[in-house]
Design a protein around this motif. Structure first.
Motif, PDB file in Angstrom:
ATOM      1  N   SER A  16      48.494  94.163 103.499  1.00  0.00           N
ATOM      2  CA  SER A  16      47.040  93.963 103.541  1.00  0.00           C
ATOM      3  C   SER A  16      46.643  92.654 102.868  1.00  0.00           C
ATOM      4  N   GLN A  17      47.315  92.323 101.771  1.00  0.00           N
ATOM      5  CA  GLN A  17      47.020  91.052 101.102  1.00  0.00           C
ATOM      6  C   GLN A  17      47.401  89.867 101.983  1.00  0.00           C
ATOM      7  N   ILE A  18      48.524  89.958 102.693  1.00  0.00           N
ATOM      8  CA  ILE A  18      48.928  88.873 103.589  1.00  0.00           C
ATOM      9  C   ILE A  18      47.887  88.694 104.693  1.00  0.00           C
ATOM     10  N   LEU A  19      47.401  89.799 105.214  1.00  0.00           N
ATOM     11  CA  LEU A  19      46.338  89.739 106.223  1.00  0.00           C
ATOM     12  C   LEU A  19      45.115  88.998 105.678  1.00  0.00           C
ATOM     13  N   PHE A  20      44.674  89.407 104.492  1.00  0.00           N
ATOM     14  CA  PHE A  20      43.442  88.826 103.952  1.00  0.00           C
ATOM     15  C   PHE A  20      43.639  87.362 103.597  1.00  0.00           C
ATOM     16  N   GLN A  21      44.775  87.026 103.007  1.00  0.00           N
ATOM     17  CA  GLN A  21      45.050  85.639 102.642  1.00  0.00           C
ATOM     18  C   GLN A  21      45.045  84.730 103.869  1.00  0.00           C
ATOM     19  N   THR A  22      45.652  85.213 104.943  1.00  0.00           N
ATOM     20  CA  THR A  22      45.705  84.432 106.174  1.00  0.00           C
ATOM     21  C   THR A  22      44.312  84.250 106.769  1.00  0.00           C
ATOM     22  N   LEU A  49      39.591  94.126  98.895  1.00  0.00           N
ATOM     23  CA  LEU A  49      39.982  92.744  98.634  1.00  0.00           C
ATOM     24  C   LEU A  49      38.812  91.765  98.761  1.00  0.00           C
ATOM     25  N   VAL A  50      37.729  92.186  99.406  1.00  0.00           N
ATOM     26  CA  VAL A  50      36.561  91.298  99.533  1.00  0.00           C
ATOM     27  C   VAL A  50      36.070  90.884  98.153  1.00  0.00           C
ATOM     28  N   ASP A  51      35.911  91.844  97.260  1.00  0.00           N
ATOM     29  CA  ASP A  51      35.432  91.534  95.911  1.00  0.00           C
ATOM     30  C   ASP A  51      36.433  90.695  95.136  1.00  0.00           C
ATOM     31  N   GLU A  52      37.731  90.981  95.310  1.00  0.00           N
ATOM     32  CA  GLU A  52      38.768  90.205  94.623  1.00  0.00           C
ATOM     33  C   GLU A  52      38.669  88.729  95.008  1.00  0.00           C
ATOM     34  N   TYR A  53      38.592  88.456  96.294  1.00  0.00           N
ATOM     35  CA  TYR A  53      38.545  87.064  96.766  1.00  0.00           C
ATOM     36  C   TYR A  53      37.211  86.413  96.417  1.00  0.00           C
ATOM     37  N   ALA A  54      36.125  87.179  96.539  1.00  0.00           N
ATOM     38  CA  ALA A  54      34.809  86.625  96.203  1.00  0.00           C
ATOM     39  C   ALA A  54      34.754  86.228  94.736  1.00  0.00           C
ATOM     40  N   SER A  55      35.310  87.070  93.872  1.00  0.00           N
ATOM     41  CA  SER A  55      35.312  86.782  92.438  1.00  0.00           C
ATOM     42  C   SER A  55      36.228  85.613  92.100  1.00  0.00           C
ATOM     43  N   PHE A  56      37.420  85.588  92.697  1.00  0.00           N
ATOM     44  CA  PHE A  56      38.406  84.575  92.336  1.00  0.00           C
ATOM     45  C   PHE A  56      38.010  83.191  92.853  1.00  0.00           C
ATOM     46  N   PHE A  57      37.522  83.129  94.099  1.00  0.00           N
ATOM     47  CA  PHE A  57      37.206  81.836  94.708  1.00  0.00           C
ATOM     48  C   PHE A  57      35.723  81.475  94.610  1.00  0.00           C
ATOM     49  N   ALA A 138      62.918  84.235 106.174  1.00  0.00           N
ATOM     50  CA  ALA A 138      62.131  85.019 105.231  1.00  0.00           C
ATOM     51  C   ALA A 138      60.971  84.188 104.697  1.00  0.00           C
ATOM     52  N   LEU A 139      59.814  84.827 104.576  1.00  0.00           N
ATOM     53  CA  LEU A 139      58.664  84.264 103.867  1.00  0.00           C
ATOM     54  C   LEU A 139      58.227  85.342 102.893  1.00  0.00           C
ATOM     55  N   HIS A 140      58.540  85.129 101.629  1.00  0.00           N
ATOM     56  CA  HIS A 140      58.317  86.162 100.615  1.00  0.00           C
ATOM     57  C   HIS A 140      57.094  85.844  99.768  1.00  0.00           C
ATOM     58  N   TYR A 141      56.180  86.803  99.729  1.00  0.00           N
ATOM     59  CA  TYR A 141      54.944  86.679  98.960  1.00  0.00           C
ATOM     60  C   TYR A 141      55.065  87.435  97.645  1.00  0.00           C
ATOM     61  N   ALA A 142      54.356  86.948  96.633  1.00  0.00           N
ATOM     62  CA  ALA A 142      54.203  87.695  95.387  1.00  0.00           C
ATOM     63  C   ALA A 142      52.969  88.580  95.483  1.00  0.00           C
ATOM     64  N   ASN A 143      52.940  89.652  94.701  1.00  0.00           N
ATOM     65  CA  ASN A 143      51.762  90.517  94.690  1.00  0.00           C
ATOM     66  C   ASN A 143      50.570  89.779  94.082  1.00  0.00           C
ATOM     67  N   ASN A 144      49.351  90.171  94.487  1.00  0.00           N
ATOM     68  CA  ASN A 144      48.122  89.469  94.113  1.00  0.00           C
ATOM     69  C   ASN A 144      48.202  88.020  94.597  1.00  0.00           C
ATOM     70  N   ILE A 145      48.348  87.896  95.897  1.00  0.00           N
ATOM     71  CA  ILE A 145      48.620  86.615  96.550  1.00  0.00           C
ATOM     72  C   ILE A 145      47.599  85.544  96.196  1.00  0.00           C
ATOM     73  N   TRP A 146      46.335  85.941  96.116  1.00  0.00           N
ATOM     74  CA  TRP A 146      45.286  84.948  95.943  1.00  0.00           C
ATOM     75  C   TRP A 146      45.454  84.153  94.653  1.00  0.00           C
ATOM     76  N   LYS A 147      46.080  84.748  93.630  1.00  0.00           N
ATOM     77  CA  LYS A 147      46.294  83.996  92.388  1.00  0.00           C
ATOM     78  C   LYS A 147      47.770  83.719  92.125  1.00  0.00           C
ATOM     79  N   ASN A 148      48.654  84.622  92.524  1.00  0.00           N
ATOM     80  CA  ASN A 148      50.099  84.406  92.378  1.00  0.00           C
ATOM     81  C   ASN A 148      50.622  83.873  93.718  1.00  0.00           C
TER      82      ASN A 148
END
Length: 281
Positions: A16-22, A49-57, A138-148
């Motif tokens: 889900s995070q990969i979806l939102f990040q993309t 994740l809407v609130d997470e991204y809105a807050s972070f960015f 392989a394309l490996h993401y870390a958890n909490n993609i928007w900041k990590n």
């Protein structure tokens, strides 16, 4: 080779995070999972994740637009029919991955690059199932993609340089810092450092040296780290921890059994379900 249309197979916590990040970085993206029930859970994760991204960015409108643009489906043929890149984020089980890629290769266009987000399996373990080893890596993401926002890119001996560079460019275009892993390594760079740390904590717990809260507190006080190992387990998800530990040594297998009987069987999978080693709002 520019990768635009993206599909993510598997809509769990990281999928889900990969979806939102993309989507947040302006690319069309479709999320696929095996059932409507799984997609309902994915929709709830994406909403959160809407609130997470809105807050972070600091851009609520852009976060809302990203969420609105994400498609979800349980029809694989539709999901990958026009994909330039498919990112696989299904459970860490080689049999599941084999079945997924055999189905995927029959639906995806010949141009499509496949990328696994597997944390523990080497791409060369999976490559024979893909039907296109030159277009697989392989394309490996870390958890909490928007900041990590690391994107570890690791190919096999068969991966073409064109596919590799296209995925590096994709990573950059979606807000990641590409980490070029120069040769196959179980755990890439990040998990090669993280997994032994978490394993040491699990052994302390199983051997009854200290409880989870004490271990976490000790680590945070002693190093200044923001999270202890069992808080990290909850963030990563206890299902993932179970799959990794069940293939380890005898003490790791005891930890896997503890996870299953005391947490997973009770529906306590970590942050995603509101409870794991700790409870969450």
């Amino acid at each position: 080779m520019k990768l635009t249309n993206t599909t993510v197979l598997g809509t769990g916590v990281l999928g889900s995070q990969i979806l939102f990040q993309t989507a947040y970085h302006g690319l069309p993206v479709i999320g696929y999972d095996i059932s409507d029930a799984a997609l309902q859970l994915a929709a709830a994760r994406l909403d959160s994740l809407v609130d997470e991204y809105a807050s972070f960015f600091g851009d609520p409108a852009k976060a809302q637009a990203a969420r609105a643009s994400i498609q979800l489906t349980s029809d694989m043929a539709y999901a990958v029919g026009d994909a330039d890149l498919v990112i696989e984020a299904v459970p860490e089980d080689l049999k599941i991955k084999e079945e997924t890629y055999q189905k995927l290769s029959s639906f995806a266009p010949q141009r499509t690059i496949f990328a696994t987000n597997s944390s523990t399996l080497l791409p060369s373990d999976i490559s024979p199932f893909t039907g296109r080893p030159a277009q697989f890596l392989a394309l490996h993401y870390a958890n909490n993609i928007w900041k990590n926002n690391t994107g570890e890119v690791m190919g096999t001996a068969d991966t073409s340089s064109e596919a590799y560079e296209a995925v590096v460019e994709f990573a950059e275009s979606t807000g990641l810092v590409p980490i070029r892993v120069l040769k196959e390594q179980p755990g890439y760079v990040l998990n090669s450092l993280l997994v032994p740390f978490l394993e040491s904590a699990s052994h302390l717990l199983v051997n009854e040296v200290a409880d989870a809260s004490t271990i976490d507190t000790t680590w945070k006080l002693g190093t200044g780290a923001p999270y202890g190992p069992f808080e990290i387990y909850d963030i990563v998800g206890l299902n993932t921890a179970y799959h990794i530990s069940s293939h380890g040594d005898e003490t790791s297998k005891k930890f896997a059994e503890l996870l299953k009987t005391q947490y997973i069987d009770q529906g306590k999978l970590g942050v995603a379900t509101g409870e794991g080693f700790y409870k969450y709002n």
